[in-house]
Write a protein that holds these residues in place. Sequence first.
Motif: not given
Length: 259
Positions: A176, A180, A243
Motif C-alpha cells: 500500500r 497507492r 485499499v
Amino acid sequence: MKSQQSLYELLETKADEFNRPAFIENDPICIPHTYHKQQDIEISGLIAAVLAWGQRKTIIRKCQEFFTLMDHAPHDFILHHQEQDLKPFVDFKHRTFNATDALYFIEFLHHYYQQYDSLEEAFAQVICPDDIDVEKGLIHFHQLFFSLADYPARTRKHIATPARNSACKRLNMYLRWMVRKDDKGVDFGLWHKIKPSQLICPCDLHVDRVARRLGLIRRKQTDWSTAVELTQNLRLFDSYDPVRYDFALFGLGIEERMS
C-alpha cells in the motif's frame, strides 16, 4: 449492519479524515518518510513494515535504532557495507526479530540491489495487468527472499506468503505504501507496475475487528481468504482504489480503542 449507503458514507468520511499528513507522525510509515531517495524509501519501508508488531511508539523507536546502525543511508549501506559494519546488528532485537534475521535481511537486500534498481521487480515481475490482486507477487517475493542458499529457517516467520494462507498484513501494508498514490501525502506511489486496484487490504487487529462489526468480513478466521473477502467488499465502494479504506477501518479501530 449499516446500509450500503450509510457504510459508504462512513468509509468515505473516515478515509478522508485519516488519509492526511497528520497520520504520518505516529505511524510506522513515518520511517520511510524520513528519506527522499527511492531505494532508501523502499528499504526502510520494508523493514518498518516487517517490524510493525506491537505498540506503534516502540515500532518507530526500534526502526530508528535499526537505521541509525546504517548511518541513515540504507541503500548505500546495503551496497557498500564491510564486515565490521555488521557487528552492531548483533545486539538488535524487536519482539521475535533478532540479529540473525537482521543480518539475513541485509544479505538478501545486498544480493538483490546488486541486480535490480528497485524492489518493485521482486513483486511485480510475475503480476499481469489483468490479475485481480497481488497474490502471485507476494508468493514470488517469498520464494525470492529465501532463494539464497544460507537463509536461516527462523527468518521465514517474518516474510509471510499466501501460499501458506497467511493474511500477509505487513507485506500488504508495505505494498500500500509503495503503490497507492493520491494527493494526500501519506502513501508514496513510487511503484507503477502494480495497480492500486490489485492491492489487498492489510488485516491488522483494528481493521479486522471493525470490518467484522461493519459486516465486511464473515469468515471466522483471519487468513489470506479473509483479506481477499474484505478487499472484494471494499471494491464495491471503490473498484480502482479499494485499499484507501484501510485508513477508515484502522482509524475507526483506534477511535474505538481510545473511547
